[in-house]
Design an enzyme around this catalytic site. Structure first.
Site, mmCIF file in Angstrom:
data_model
loop_
_atom_site.group_PDB
_atom_site.id
_atom_site.type_symbol
_atom_site.label_atom_id
_atom_site.label_comp_id
_atom_site.label_asym_id
_atom_site.label_seq_id
_atom_site.Cartn_x
_atom_site.Cartn_y
_atom_site.Cartn_z
ATOM 1 N N GLU A 25 0.900 -0.466 6.428
ATOM 2 C CA GLU A 25 0.910 0.367 5.212
ATOM 3 C C GLU A 25 -0.510 0.708 4.776
ATOM 4 O O GLU A 25 -1.477 0.048 5.165
ATOM 5 C CB GLU A 25 1.665 -0.338 4.083
ATOM 6 C CG GLU A 25 0.991 -1.603 3.594
ATOM 7 C CD GLU A 25 1.333 -1.906 2.138
ATOM 8 O OE1 GLU A 25 1.084 -1.043 1.288
ATOM 9 O OE2 GLU A 25 1.821 -3.016 1.887
ATOM 10 N N LYS A 159 4.054 -10.943 -4.376
ATOM 11 C CA LYS A 159 2.952 -11.277 -5.275
ATOM 12 C C LYS A 159 3.386 -12.321 -6.292
ATOM 13 O O LYS A 159 4.519 -12.267 -6.794
ATOM 14 C CB LYS A 159 2.519 -10.016 -6.038
ATOM 15 C CG LYS A 159 1.817 -9.000 -5.208
ATOM 16 C CD LYS A 159 1.886 -7.627 -5.860
ATOM 17 C CE LYS A 159 3.300 -7.047 -5.826
ATOM 18 N NZ LYS A 159 3.435 -5.764 -6.495
HETATM 19 N N1 PSU Z 1 1.239 -6.610 -2.647
HETATM 20 C C1 PSU Z 1 -0.090 -6.805 -2.518
HETATM 21 N N2 PSU Z 1 -0.921 -5.743 -2.466
HETATM 22 C C2 PSU Z 1 -0.437 -4.470 -2.573
HETATM 23 C C3 PSU Z 1 0.964 -4.286 -2.699
HETATM 24 C C4 PSU Z 1 1.754 -5.389 -2.728
HETATM 25 O O1 PSU Z 1 -0.530 -7.910 -2.450
HETATM 26 O O2 PSU Z 1 -1.242 -3.533 -2.568
HETATM 27 C C5 PSU Z 1 1.512 -2.908 -2.761
HETATM 28 C C6 PSU Z 1 2.476 -2.672 -1.592
HETATM 29 O O3 PSU Z 1 2.198 -1.410 -1.053
HETATM 30 C C7 PSU Z 1 3.833 -2.699 -2.241
HETATM 31 C C8 PSU Z 1 3.525 -2.110 -3.589
HETATM 32 O O4 PSU Z 1 4.783 -1.945 -1.547
HETATM 33 O O5 PSU Z 1 2.299 -2.721 -3.939
HETATM 34 C C9 PSU Z 1 4.592 -2.385 -4.598
HETATM 35 O O6 PSU Z 1 4.278 -1.669 -5.744
HETATM 36 P P1 PSU Z 1 5.320 -1.589 -6.958
HETATM 37 O O7 PSU Z 1 5.447 -2.975 -7.459
HETATM 38 O O8 PSU Z 1 4.634 -0.651 -7.930
HETATM 39 O O9 PSU Z 1 6.590 -1.024 -6.404
#
Ligand code: PSU
Ligand code: MN
Length: 308
Positions: A25, A159
């Site tokens: 990604e 996370k």
């Molecule tokens: N976890 C991390 N770093 C990131 C992300 C997740 O440690 O940059 C990114 C990934 O691309 C994940 C996105 O798909 O955050 C999820 O974002 P949201 O919670 O806004 O859907």
């Protein structure tokens, strides 16, 4: 043709021949890591995939084209650009139609990799159910998309800002299997153990490949397979430092009224800054480890599938 995928030759050839490919990604590059570090990280992540015997395919949208497999100049642009949008699945069509640049999340990378015929994807941490989701409805689109996309996603859990137990429940609801790699515990991203167990354990990349193929054979492969790969305890972030930083980070998000897709980048930046770079080292470490394991799984899958 507008709206189709632009697949790099090396990736297209490997997919057509049934050779191992690992999707990567771009949101972790454009929005998850600091400038400079991100460009070096991109090279190291791709090298880890190659060292494992697979072809890396980093996915992003550039000038309104969905690119599967980026060259050095495209990675430069993605890592240095000021105007790189964060694109979940709902945003991809918009960015393409408007001719914009954007980085893909777990959700959009999974969906686009699957369209390109790629079966294995490595990332850092999944999006998930946020702690206040009962009132904010903030549940990452990553989860719903994983519920309908047959791809293996190698990650280090979700996370730690998230409601980890809630996220695991939601993955169960969506019929997404979660496999601990050489562990019975769901990893906590920066931490080896999130405090929650995993429903299944595998000890070999070949088992992940076998699971994918058996599901496919049974027609039970609507959803993704999550492979949860923890860092060993001696490479995790110091748990005390982690807990303290998390508490401060959550308070900061509330004080700044950060919401929606800005939550993750803001918190990661806070972690990197307030741990003096320790969290950055861990973040890179875990992505590299996931890239290596994903390559192993892609190799095992190609061996079990045979040439296309
Ligand atoms: N976890 C991390 N770093 C990131 C992300 C997740 O440690 O940059 C990114 C990934 O691309 C994940 C996105 O798909 O955050 C999820 O974002 P949201 O919670 O806004 O859907
Ligand atoms: Mn969200």
């Amino acid at each position: 043709m507008p709206g189709t995928l632009v697949v790099a030759d090396e990736v297209a050839d490997a997919v057509a021949a049934g050779r191992p490919v690992v999707a990567l990604e771009s949101t972790i590059l454009a929005h998850g890591l600091p400038r400079g570090d991100n460009r070096r990280a991109a090279d190291r992540i791709e090298s880890a995939v190659r060292a494992g015997g697979a072809v890396p395919a980093t996915i992003a949208v550039l000038d309104g084209a969905v690119r599967v497999g980026l060259g050095p100049a495209e990675l430069d642009r993605l890592c240095a650009g000021d105007d790189i949008a964060k694109l979940s699945v709902r945003d991809v069509g918009v960015a393409v139609a408007l001719g914009m640049d954007g980085a893909t999340t777990v959700a959009s990378t999974s969906a686009l990799a699957h369209r390109a015929g790629i079966a294995v994807f490595a990332t850092g941490g999944l999006g998930g159910v946020h702690r206040e989701a009962a009132s904010t409805f903030d549940v990452s689109a990553d989860l719903r998309v994983l519920g309908r996309t047959p791809i293996v996603v190698v990650c280090a859990g979700v996370k730690s800002i998230l409601d980890v137990g809630g996220t695991l429940e939601y993955l169960e609801t969506l019929s997404v299997p979660v496999l601990g790699y050489r562990t019975d515990r769901f990893p906590g991203f920066y931490l080896t153990d999130s405090g929650f167990p995993v429903p299944w354990r595998i000890d070999d990349a070949r088992q992940a490949a076998a699971i994918l193929l058996r599901r496919r054979g049974l027609g039970l492969d609507d959803a993704a397979v999550v492979v949860a790969n923890p860092l060993p305890p001696d490479r995790q972030l110091d748990p005390e430092l982690h807990d303290r930083t998390l508490e401060q980070g959550l308070a900061l998000l509330a004080a700044e009224s950060v919401s929606g897709k800005d939550v993750t980048p803001r918190l990661l930046e806070f972690f990197h800054r307030s741990t003096g770079g320790a969290s950055l080292r861990v973040n890179l470490d875990l992505v590299l480890s996931n890239a290596a394991l994903a390559a192993e799984i892609a190799v095992a899958l190609a061996a079990q599938t045979g040439p296309a």
